[in-house]
Design a protein around this motif. Structure first.
Motif, short mmCIF file in Angstrom:
data_model
loop_
_atom_site.label_atom_id
_atom_site.label_comp_id
_atom_site.label_asym_id
_atom_site.label_seq_id
_atom_site.Cartn_x
_atom_site.Cartn_y
_atom_site.Cartn_z
N ILE A 192 64.68 25.83 38.88
CA ILE A 192 63.72 26.85 39.27
C ILE A 192 62.23 26.58 38.50
N ILE A 193 61.25 26.90 39.39
CA ILE A 193 59.78 27.16 38.89
C ILE A 193 59.29 28.47 38.88
N ALA A 194 58.69 28.86 37.96
CA ALA A 194 58.35 30.39 37.72
C ALA A 194 56.66 30.24 37.29
N LEU A 195 55.81 30.65 38.04
CA LEU A 195 54.39 31.02 37.70
C LEU A 195 54.44 32.44 37.49
N ALA A 196 53.42 32.83 36.20
CA ALA A 196 53.58 34.16 36.02
C ALA A 196 52.09 34.32 35.38
N SER A 197 51.45 35.37 35.33
CA SER A 197 50.38 35.68 34.89
C SER A 197 50.18 36.98 34.23
N THR A 198 49.41 37.29 33.20
CA THR A 198 49.02 38.58 32.45
C THR A 198 47.69 38.88 32.10
N THR A 199 47.11 39.74 32.25
CA THR A 199 45.76 40.01 31.74
C THR A 199 45.47 40.05 30.42
N ALA A 200 46.63 40.06 29.73
CA ALA A 200 46.63 39.79 28.04
C ALA A 200 45.90 38.60 27.68
N LEU A 201 44.94 38.66 26.73
CA LEU A 201 44.41 37.73 25.97
C LEU A 201 44.49 37.63 24.63
N PRO A 202 44.07 36.89 23.98
CA PRO A 202 44.10 36.72 22.49
C PRO A 202 42.82 37.47 22.04
N ARG A 203 43.24 38.37 20.91
CA ARG A 203 41.91 39.26 20.32
C ARG A 203 41.05 38.35 19.77
N ALA A 204 39.81 38.83 19.45
CA ALA A 204 38.81 38.08 18.85
C ALA A 204 39.22 37.75 17.38
N GLY A 205 39.11 36.48 17.50
CA GLY A 205 39.59 35.79 16.08
C GLY A 205 41.06 35.40 15.95
N GLU A 206 41.78 35.94 16.92
CA GLU A 206 43.34 35.55 16.85
C GLU A 206 43.51 34.07 17.32
N ASP A 207 44.52 33.38 16.73
CA ASP A 207 44.74 32.01 17.10
C ASP A 207 45.32 32.10 18.35
N PRO A 208 45.13 31.11 19.45
CA PRO A 208 45.94 31.29 20.69
C PRO A 208 47.43 31.00 20.66
N ALA A 209 47.53 30.06 19.60
CA ALA A 209 49.22 29.61 19.52
C ALA A 209 49.72 30.90 18.99
#
Length: 222
Positions: free
Chosen positions: A87-104
């Motif tokens: 199975i392949i699943a493509l997902a999205s969310t409008t959530a983004l890292p907060r200012a200064g938050e490490d992406p990991a």
């Protein structure tokens, strides 16, 4: 791993949030025969389609899964999103890292529910490997990937291995999930070479705006 004992996974996540290793290289989409184009968050999202011999007319499932969240899934012909070998699943969310938050650290928070559910379904100690962490390449703020392996599922004579990759843009966070079920195998005995090759395909995902700042329609990603 004992069913319901998630402390080891969450402890691993704390480490991964601080340091994730670099890995797979993407392949140009022009080198791939089939490319899926899906409109999400007002953008054209494209990625290699691995299940040939032809592109499906539409995903096997697509729809909103919550405010600002979208999911589309594809499986091989004659299979379903509830009974599949791949199975392949493509997902999205409008959530983004907060200012200064490490992406990991941000990605680990997104990934945690899946990791817990994966561990619940696994009759053995699952493997979780931080595979890729690249920043500021291919137009993304970050591209971060993980590999999962389960040698035997609860109540089923089969394994499940998976890769999930996250793509953080300026307007949304996208993820691409490829999973495969097959014969049981020893814990941790995941075919690393095969999944790294697949990871290279997955990291070819492109996100292109459908309209310019003047409202002029753009062509989909090539």
């Amino acid at each position: 791993m004992v069913r319901g004992d998630y402390r080891q996974i969450l402890a691993v996540f704390v480490v991964l949030a601080c340091a994730v290793t670099a890995g797979a290289q993407s392949r140009p989409l022009k080198d791939v025969i089939f490319v899926v184009h899906q409109t999400i968050q007002g953008h054209d999202v494209s990625f290699p389609y691995p299940f040939g011999p032809q592109l499906p007319a539409a995903p096997d499932f697509q729809g909103e899964t919550g405010p600002g969240r979208f999911l589309a899934q594809w499986v091989p012909r004659e299979e379903s999103v509830t009974d599949w070998t791949q199975i392949i699943a493509l997902a999205s969310t409008t959530a983004l890292p907060r200012a200064g938050e490490d992406p990991a650290a941000f990605v680990v928070d997104l990934l945690r529910p899946f990791a817990i559910e994966f561990a619940e379904r696994c009759a053995q100690n699952p493997s979780i490997v931080a595979d890729v962490d690249q920043r500021g390449v291919h137009g993304y703020r970050a591209m971060i990937g993980f590999r999962f392996g389960c040698g035997r599922l609860h109540g089923q004579p089969r394994s499940e291995d998976a890769m999930i990759q996250y793509f953080i843009t300026d307007h949304a966070t996208y993820s691409l999930h490829w999973a495969e079920r097959g014969p049981t195998h020893d814990p941790g005995a995941v075919d690393t070479a095969r999944w790294r090759q697949r990871g290279g395909l997955m990291f070819s995902l492109q996100v292109c705006p459908r309209f310019g700042v003047d409202g002029t329609p753009h062509s989909p990603c090539d």
